[in-house]
Design a protein around this motif. Structure first.
Motif, PDB file in Angstrom:
ATOM      1  N   GLU A 204       0.832  -1.193   0.000  1.00 46.30           N
ATOM      2  CA  GLU A 204       0.000   0.000   0.000  1.00 46.30           C
ATOM      3  C   GLU A 204       0.872   1.251   0.000  1.00 46.30           C
ATOM      4  O   GLU A 204       0.995   1.982   0.990  1.00 46.30           O
ATOM      5  N   GLY A 205       1.490   1.512  -1.159  1.00 47.56           N
ATOM      6  CA  GLY A 205       2.411   2.638  -1.265  1.00 47.56           C
ATOM      7  C   GLY A 205       1.764   3.979  -0.993  1.00 47.56           C
ATOM      8  O   GLY A 205       2.430   4.921  -0.549  1.00 47.56           O
ATOM      9  N   GLN A 206       0.450   4.090  -1.267  1.00 43.67           N
ATOM     10  CA  GLN A 206      -0.252   5.351  -1.012  1.00 43.67           C
ATOM     11  C   GLN A 206      -0.414   5.599   0.488  1.00 43.67           C
ATOM     12  O   GLN A 206      -0.772   6.713   0.893  1.00 43.67           O
ATOM     13  N   VAL A 207      -0.130   4.595   1.311  1.00 46.14           N
ATOM     14  CA  VAL A 207      -0.139   4.756   2.765  1.00 46.14           C
ATOM     15  C   VAL A 207       1.292   4.814   3.293  1.00 46.14           C
ATOM     16  O   VAL A 207       1.653   5.685   4.069  1.00 46.14           O
ATOM     17  N   ALA A 208       2.128   3.869   2.824  1.00 47.59           N
ATOM     18  CA  ALA A 208       3.483   3.738   3.366  1.00 47.59           C
ATOM     19  C   ALA A 208       4.443   4.793   2.861  1.00 47.59           C
ATOM     20  O   ALA A 208       5.393   5.151   3.560  1.00 47.59           O
ATOM     21  N   GLY A 209       4.224   5.307   1.650  1.00 50.27           N
ATOM     22  CA  GLY A 209       5.233   6.142   1.023  1.00 50.27           C
ATOM     23  C   GLY A 209       4.857   7.588   0.804  1.00 50.27           C
ATOM     24  O   GLY A 209       5.537   8.285   0.050  1.00 50.27           O
ATOM     25  N   VAL A 210       3.805   8.075   1.470  1.00 47.10           N
ATOM     26  CA  VAL A 210       3.366   9.457   1.254  1.00 47.10           C
ATOM     27  C   VAL A 210       3.377  10.206   2.592  1.00 47.10           C
ATOM     28  O   VAL A 210       2.671   9.811   3.527  1.00 47.10           O
ATOM     29  N   PRO A 211       4.161  11.273   2.715  1.00 47.34           N
ATOM     30  CA  PRO A 211       4.185  12.053   3.962  1.00 47.34           C
ATOM     31  C   PRO A 211       2.803  12.615   4.279  1.00 47.34           C
ATOM     32  O   PRO A 211       2.059  13.017   3.379  1.00 47.34           O
ATOM     33  N   ASP A 212       2.458  12.640   5.560  1.00 41.33           N
ATOM     34  CA  ASP A 212       1.120  13.096   5.940  1.00 41.33           C
ATOM     35  C   ASP A 212       1.127  14.142   7.048  1.00 41.33           C
ATOM     36  O   ASP A 212       0.095  14.417   7.666  1.00 41.33           O
ATOM     37  N   ASP A 213       2.293  14.747   7.289  1.00 39.98           N
ATOM     38  CA  ASP A 213       2.386  15.774   8.335  1.00 39.98           C
ATOM     39  C   ASP A 213       3.438  16.806   7.920  1.00 39.98           C
ATOM     40  O   ASP A 213       4.406  17.061   8.630  1.00 39.98           O
ATOM     41  N   VAL A 214       3.216  17.405   6.748  1.00 39.64           N
ATOM     42  CA  VAL A 214       4.204  18.302   6.152  1.00 39.64           C
ATOM     43  C   VAL A 214       3.978  19.726   6.653  1.00 39.64           C
ATOM     44  O   VAL A 214       2.865  20.256   6.534  1.00 39.64           O
ATOM     45  N   PRO A 215       5.012  20.369   7.213  1.00 44.75           N
ATOM     46  CA  PRO A 215       4.853  21.752   7.680  1.00 44.75           C
ATOM     47  C   PRO A 215       4.414  22.673   6.550  1.00 44.75           C
ATOM     48  O   PRO A 215       4.913  22.584   5.417  1.00 44.75           O
ATOM     49  N   GLY A 216       3.462  23.558   6.851  1.00 44.99           N
ATOM     50  CA  GLY A 216       2.972  24.502   5.859  1.00 44.99           C
ATOM     51  C   GLY A 216       1.985  23.921   4.868  1.00 44.99           C
ATOM     52  O   GLY A 216       1.529  24.622   3.960  1.00 44.99           O
ATOM     53  N   GLN A 217       1.635  22.638   5.015  1.00 45.92           N
ATOM     54  CA  GLN A 217       0.681  21.988   4.114  1.00 45.92           C
ATOM     55  C   GLN A 217      -0.418  21.302   4.928  1.00 45.92           C
ATOM     56  O   GLN A 217      -0.706  20.126   4.755  1.00 45.92           O
TER      57      GLN A 217
END
Length: 409
Positions: A204-217
């Motif tokens: 599940e690359g869309q879960v494992a490989g995507v940052p989900d706590d990016v500053p300013g976003q």
């Protein structure tokens, strides 16, 4: 500036001094790029991955390391078992060199030479599992066989993307999505002489490989977290449907899933028996901003200042170690230590030179080292033959990368 930011700058300045000291203390002069791995950070990351896995084994994703000594080091940690390789040739090397007798190849192979070597060795075939998602992959193995006597272990790769109507969110990997498609291929495997179905995989690359706590976003990060939650819920249902459908066909030894960024949600699914992880051992730049864990960078490469175009600029020799994936700023290496350096908008990270701006640039002298982080994990070691393992301010061992051993997988 927040206390966390101040602490981060202090730590990065200490890292600059420590790694510079390690290079200076080395008995032989080192040529750049100088690739180093901080063993204290690596070992702490391994322990943290095992903790997050909650008792389920962590299979080492070798694509994110590409250094045999680091693969072996990870396997020596409690909670780690087996390797997730990325080519059959690599799997044969890992088995033949004694690093692992349990290697799953994460991607289907149509390499006739490597498949011929695999099917010529009962020992290798017993230790290595091939990934398939099409009957053509079975045909490729049969076409490469020198004789029909060696039984080949296979696992089915099940698409783990999130389906929202006609939309597909996630890596474009397997054509196998629902239980009917997986079962149809499983029947082909079971019915064909010379093969045994032993496992399944969902990445599940869309879960494992995507940052989900990016500053300013904040808004984007919130959307990513919601998509991850929807994906995890949908995938749990589909995994159960598939495993129920396969129950009468094969007794699976393992179900592999996840990655460094999704360990907790992956191991929470009772169908999954093991989780794959590799990037979490080195923590490259793309893994800085996750809710699930705090980054502890362990891999760096050093470049020397080779010219001063102006008092406010420092230019290092080399630097263009760009990560694979969609072209964007996040694929560029990160000037890390000393902190406060930045790539220029016009030149970025160049193949032969990289100009740097920011307040430390004025203080850097020709010959001094600047340390960078690669955006992705194992790709750094495609650019060097030697990897220097550091503890404190000493290089305690120098080991070869795959490239250093003469391999290009």
């Amino acid at each position: 500036m927040s206390h966390e930011a101040v602490d981060g700058f202090v730590e990065r300045n200490r890292l600059w001094a420590r790694l510079g000291g390690a290079v200076a203390n080395h008995p032989e002069p080192l040529s750049t790029p100088i690739a180093v791995v901080d063993l204290d950070a690596f070992d702490a990351n391994a322990d943290d991955l095992a903790r997050r896995a909650g008792g389920k084994p962590v299979r080492v994703a070798s694509k994110s390391l590409r250094v045999p000594a680091l693969v072996a080091r990870a396997l020596a940690h409690d909670g780690f078992s087996g390797v997730l390789a990325y080519t059959v040739a690599e799997a044969l090397h890992l088995h033949g060199s004694g690093i692992s007798d349990d290697v799953v190849v994460a991607y289907p192979s149509v390499d006739p030479g490597a498949l011929a070597r695999l099917t010529s060795s009962e020992a290798a075939a017993a230790a290595i599992t091939l990934m398939v998602d099409d009957v053509a992959h079975l045909d490729a193995v049969d076409a490469a066989r020198p004789s029909p006597g060696v039984v080949v272990r296979v696992a089915v790769d099940v698409d783990a993307g999130l389906r929202l109507g006609s939309q597909h969110v996630g890596p474009k990997r397997s054509p196998l999505y629902d239980a009917a498609a997986v079962t149809a291929l499983a029947r082909e495997v079971v019915a064909r002489p010379g093969f045994v179905l032993v496992g399944a995989m969902t990445y599940e690359g869309q879960v494992a490989g995507v940052p989900d706590d990016v500053p300013g976003q904040r808004t984007k990060s919130l959307l990513v977290r919601r998509l991850k939650q929807a994906s995890v819920s949908q995938l749990e249902v589909r995994r159960r449907e598939v495993v129920d459908a396969l129950a009468g066909l094969a007794d699976l030894e393992f179900w592999n899933g996840g990655g460094s960024g999704s360990v907790e949600s992956t191991v929470a699914d009772p169908v999954v028996t093991e989780v794959a992880a590799g990037s979490g051992l080195l923590v490259p730049g793309l893994f800085d901003h996750y809710q699930s864990f705090s980054p502890r960078p362990a891999a760096f490469f050093g470049l020397r200042v080779s010219r001063k175009p102006s008092p406010a600029l420092a230019t290092v020799h080399g630097g263009g170690l760009i990560a694979s994936g969609p072209v964007g700023d996040d694929r560029a290496p990160i000037p890390w230590a000393p902190p406060g350096l930045h790539l220029t908008g016009l030149e970025g990270a160049g193949e032969v030179q990289t100009p740097l701006t920011g307040h430390p640039a004025a203080m850097l002298a020709i010959g001094e080292l600047v340390w960078f982080r690669h955006a992705k994990s194992g790709e750094l070691f495609e650019h060097v033959n030697d990897v220097h393992l550091v503890r404190g301010d000493r290089i305690v061992e120098t080991v070869p990368s795959y490239r250093g051993l003469g391999h290009a997988w």
